[in-house]
Scaffold this motif. Structure first.
Motif, PDB file in Angstrom:
ATOM      1  N   VAL A   1       0.009 -77.783  31.470  1.00 11.05           N
ATOM      2  CA  VAL A   1      -0.901 -78.333  32.466  1.00 11.05           C
ATOM      3  C   VAL A   1      -1.260 -79.752  32.046  1.00 11.05           C
ATOM      4  CG1 VAL A   1      -3.127 -78.050  33.632  1.00 11.05           C
ATOM      5  CG2 VAL A   1      -1.855 -76.031  32.852  1.00 11.05           C
ATOM      6  N   SER A   2      -1.227 -80.672  33.002  1.00 14.67           N
ATOM      7  CA  SER A   2      -1.621 -82.053  32.728  1.00 14.67           C
ATOM      8  C   SER A   2      -2.522 -82.546  33.853  1.00 14.67           C
ATOM      9  CB  SER A   2      -0.393 -82.950  32.563  1.00 14.67           C
ATOM     10  OG  SER A   2       0.423 -82.885  33.712  1.00 14.67           O
ATOM     11  N   ILE A   3      -3.267 -83.572  33.555  1.00 18.14           N
ATOM     12  CA  ILE A   3      -4.170 -84.174  34.534  1.00 18.14           C
ATOM     13  C   ILE A   3      -3.379 -85.185  35.366  1.00 18.14           C
ATOM     14  CG2 ILE A   3      -4.951 -85.975  32.938  1.00 18.14           C
ATOM     15  CD1 ILE A   3      -7.771 -85.665  34.180  1.00 18.14           C
ATOM     16  N   THR A   4      -3.737 -85.294  36.641  1.00 17.86           N
ATOM     17  CA  THR A   4      -3.109 -86.273  37.524  1.00 17.86           C
ATOM     18  C   THR A   4      -3.976 -87.528  37.591  1.00 17.86           C
ATOM     19  OG1 THR A   4      -4.269 -85.455  39.465  1.00 17.86           O
ATOM     20  CG2 THR A   4      -2.128 -84.417  38.949  1.00 17.86           C
ATOM     21  N   ASP A   5      -3.469 -88.540  38.261  1.00 20.36           N
ATOM     22  CA  ASP A   5      -4.268 -89.752  38.455  1.00 20.36           C
ATOM     23  C   ASP A   5      -5.542 -89.434  39.240  1.00 20.36           C
ATOM     24  OD1 ASP A   5      -2.471 -91.292  37.033  1.00 20.36           O
ATOM     25  OD2 ASP A   5      -1.443 -92.060  38.816  1.00 20.36           O
ATOM     26  N   ALA A   6      -5.434 -88.540  40.226  1.00 18.99           N
ATOM     27  CA  ALA A   6      -6.621 -88.141  40.998  1.00 18.99           C
ATOM     28  C   ALA A   6      -7.618 -87.407  40.103  1.00 18.99           C
ATOM     29  CB  ALA A   6      -6.224 -87.266  42.182  1.00 18.99           C
ATOM     30  N   GLY A   7      -7.115 -86.615  39.161  1.00 21.29           N
ATOM     31  CA  GLY A   7      -7.989 -85.928  38.205  1.00 21.29           C
ATOM     32  C   GLY A   7      -8.700 -86.913  37.309  1.00 21.29           C
ATOM     33  N   ARG A   8      -7.968 -87.932  36.849  1.00 24.23           N
ATOM     34  CA  ARG A   8      -8.588 -88.975  36.028  1.00 24.23           C
ATOM     35  C   ARG A   8      -9.677 -89.705  36.814  1.00 24.23           C
ATOM     36  NH1 ARG A   8      -3.422 -89.119  34.348  1.00 24.23           N
ATOM     37  NH2 ARG A   8      -3.068 -88.889  32.130  1.00 24.23           N
ATOM     38  N   ALA A   9      -9.404 -89.975  38.083  1.00 28.86           N
ATOM     39  CA  ALA A   9     -10.392 -90.654  38.927  1.00 28.86           C
ATOM     40  C   ALA A   9     -11.628 -89.783  39.120  1.00 28.86           C
ATOM     41  CB  ALA A   9      -9.770 -91.014  40.273  1.00 28.86           C
ATOM     42  N   ALA A  10     -11.439 -88.476  39.287  1.00 25.90           N
ATOM     43  CA  ALA A  10     -12.580 -87.570  39.456  1.00 25.90           C
ATOM     44  C   ALA A  10     -13.433 -87.538  38.189  1.00 25.90           C
ATOM     45  CB  ALA A  10     -12.089 -86.162  39.812  1.00 25.90           C
ATOM     46  N   VAL A  11     -12.783 -87.498  37.032  1.00 26.90           N
ATOM     47  CA  VAL A  11     -13.513 -87.507  35.756  1.00 26.90           C
ATOM     48  C   VAL A  11     -14.256 -88.830  35.597  1.00 26.90           C
ATOM     49  CG1 VAL A  11     -13.228 -87.530  33.238  1.00 26.90           C
ATOM     50  CG2 VAL A  11     -12.019 -85.828  34.611  1.00 26.90           C
ATOM     51  N   ALA A  12     -13.592 -89.928  35.898  1.00 24.64           N
ATOM     52  CA  ALA A  12     -14.217 -91.247  35.764  1.00 24.64           C
ATOM     53  C   ALA A  12     -15.411 -91.379  36.705  1.00 24.64           C
ATOM     54  CB  ALA A  12     -13.196 -92.344  36.036  1.00 24.64           C
ATOM     55  N   ASP A  13     -15.283 -90.871  37.920  1.00 28.43           N
ATOM     56  CA  ASP A  13     -16.385 -90.949  38.884  1.00 28.43           C
ATOM     57  C   ASP A  13     -17.574 -90.127  38.407  1.00 28.43           C
ATOM     58  OD1 ASP A  13     -17.459 -91.822  41.482  1.00 28.43           O
ATOM     59  OD2 ASP A  13     -17.387 -89.666  41.944  1.00 28.43           O
ATOM     60  N   ARG A  14     -17.295 -88.937  37.917  1.00 29.96           N
ATOM     61  CA  ARG A  14     -18.367 -88.074  37.399  1.00 29.96           C
ATOM     62  C   ARG A  14     -19.074 -88.748  36.225  1.00 29.96           C
ATOM     63  NH1 ARG A  14     -18.944 -82.295  37.786  1.00 29.96           N
ATOM     64  NH2 ARG A  14     -19.905 -81.427  35.928  1.00 29.96           N
ATOM     65  N   ARG A  15     -18.292 -89.348  35.344  1.00 30.41           N
ATOM     66  CA  ARG A  15     -18.841 -90.041  34.182  1.00 30.41           C
ATOM     67  C   ARG A  15     -19.675 -91.254  34.613  1.00 30.41           C
ATOM     68  NH1 ARG A  15     -14.131 -90.702  31.127  1.00 30.41           N
ATOM     69  NH2 ARG A  15     -14.472 -88.634  30.276  1.00 30.41           N
ATOM     70  N   ARG A  16     -19.189 -92.007  35.604  1.00 27.01           N
ATOM     71  CA  ARG A  16     -19.897 -93.181  36.101  1.00 27.01           C
ATOM     72  C   ARG A  16     -21.249 -92.798  36.698  1.00 27.01           C
ATOM     73  NH1 ARG A  16     -20.870 -94.632  40.815  1.00 27.01           N
ATOM     74  NH2 ARG A  16     -19.290 -93.313  41.754  1.00 27.01           N
ATOM     75  N   VAL A  17     -21.274 -91.756  37.519  1.00 28.93           N
ATOM     76  CA  VAL A  17     -22.525 -91.332  38.137  1.00 28.93           C
ATOM     77  C   VAL A  17     -23.524 -90.889  37.066  1.00 28.93           C
ATOM     78  CG1 VAL A  17     -23.575 -89.590  39.646  1.00 28.93           C
ATOM     79  CG2 VAL A  17     -21.483 -90.758  40.352  1.00 28.93           C
ATOM     80  N   ARG A  18     -23.045 -90.148  36.075  1.00 31.39           N
ATOM     81  CA  ARG A  18     -23.930 -89.709  34.992  1.00 31.39           C
ATOM     82  C   ARG A  18     -24.416 -90.898  34.177  1.00 31.39           C
ATOM     83  NH1 ARG A  18     -21.258 -85.762  31.441  1.00 31.39           N
ATOM     84  NH2 ARG A  18     -21.681 -84.246  33.047  1.00 31.39           N
ATOM     85  N   ALA A  19     -23.528 -91.858  33.904  1.00 32.88           N
ATOM     86  CA  ALA A  19     -23.912 -93.041  33.126  1.00 32.88           C
ATOM     87  C   ALA A  19     -24.966 -93.861  33.871  1.00 32.88           C
ATOM     88  CB  ALA A  19     -22.681 -93.896  32.822  1.00 32.88           C
ATOM     89  N   GLU A  20     -24.829 -93.961  35.184  1.00 30.42           N
ATOM     90  CA  GLU A  20     -25.832 -94.698  35.962  1.00 30.42           C
ATOM     91  C   GLU A  20     -27.198 -94.024  35.864  1.00 30.42           C
ATOM     92  OE1 GLU A  20     -24.070 -94.858  39.845  1.00 30.42           O
ATOM     93  OE2 GLU A  20     -22.746 -96.533  39.305  1.00 30.42           O
ATOM     94  N   ALA A  21     -27.216 -92.700  35.982  1.00 26.33           N
ATOM     95  CA  ALA A  21     -28.485 -91.974  35.883  1.00 26.33           C
ATOM     96  C   ALA A  21     -29.054 -92.086  34.472  1.00 26.33           C
ATOM     97  CB  ALA A  21     -28.277 -90.512  36.278  1.00 26.33           C
ATOM     98  N   LEU A  22     -28.192 -92.006  33.467  1.00 33.48           N
ATOM     99  CA  LEU A  22     -28.645 -92.103  32.090  1.00 33.48           C
ATOM    100  C   LEU A  22     -29.141 -93.515  31.776  1.00 33.48           C
ATOM    101  CD1 LEU A  22     -29.026 -90.510  29.500  1.00 33.48           C
ATOM    102  CD2 LEU A  22     -26.680 -91.054  28.883  1.00 33.48           C
TER     103      LEU A  22
END
Length: 149
Positions: A94-115
């Motif tokens: 199993v590997s991550i796709t570019d869309a998966g990387r984007a989803a992880v990055a978006d989740r991280r960005r939203v959390r970083a903004e709140a933090l």
């Protein structure tokens, strides 16, 4: 088997502090289509590269059938992909796709903004202490991962 470690008052205080901060991070986590386990699995694939399906379920604390269902869902959503293991055609990688990387990055960005908003409430010394603790926190994460494997 190693003998149980003696728990000090500091150890207990650290554990309690981590529990409280974990609850805070969960509240800061964006509500969205990814469950905590799905996000964690995608982060593992992003950080460590492709894994055999059988290597993914134990670190996430779920059963192999549950991981198979999760990977099937991630694959349908275009966030992960399965291929045959080049070393063992019977196994699945199993590997991550570019869309998966984007989803992880978006989740991280939203959390970083709140933090970031919360971090503004710290004094400069407190902020520096948090930044200074990051290498130790990374090492703790590495040690936990080593124990799990």
């Amino acid at each position: 088997m190693q003998p149980a470690a003696t728990v000090t008052d500091d150890d207990a205080a650290i554990a309690a502090g981590f529990e409280r901060f974990y609850e805070t991070l969960r509240r800061l986590t964006p509500r969205g289509p990814l469950s905590l386990t799905a996000a964690s699995t995608l982060r593992r694939l992003e950080r460590s590269g492709p894994h055999r399906l059988c290597e993914l379920y134990a670190p996430e604390g779920i059963s192999q059938p549950a991981m198979t269902q999760l990977v099937t869902r991630l694959e349908k959503e275009g966030l992960a992909q399965r291929t045959s293991d080049p070393h063992d055609g019977r196994a699945v990688v199993v590997s991550i796709t570019d869309a998966g990387r984007a989803a992880v990055a978006d989740r991280r960005r939203v959390r970083a903004e709140a933090l970031a908003e919360l971090l503004q409430g710290l004094t400069p010394a407190q902020h520096e202490a948090v930044v200074g603790a990051l290498p130790a926190l990374e090492r703790l994460s590495d040690l936990a991962a080593e124990q799990a494997s």
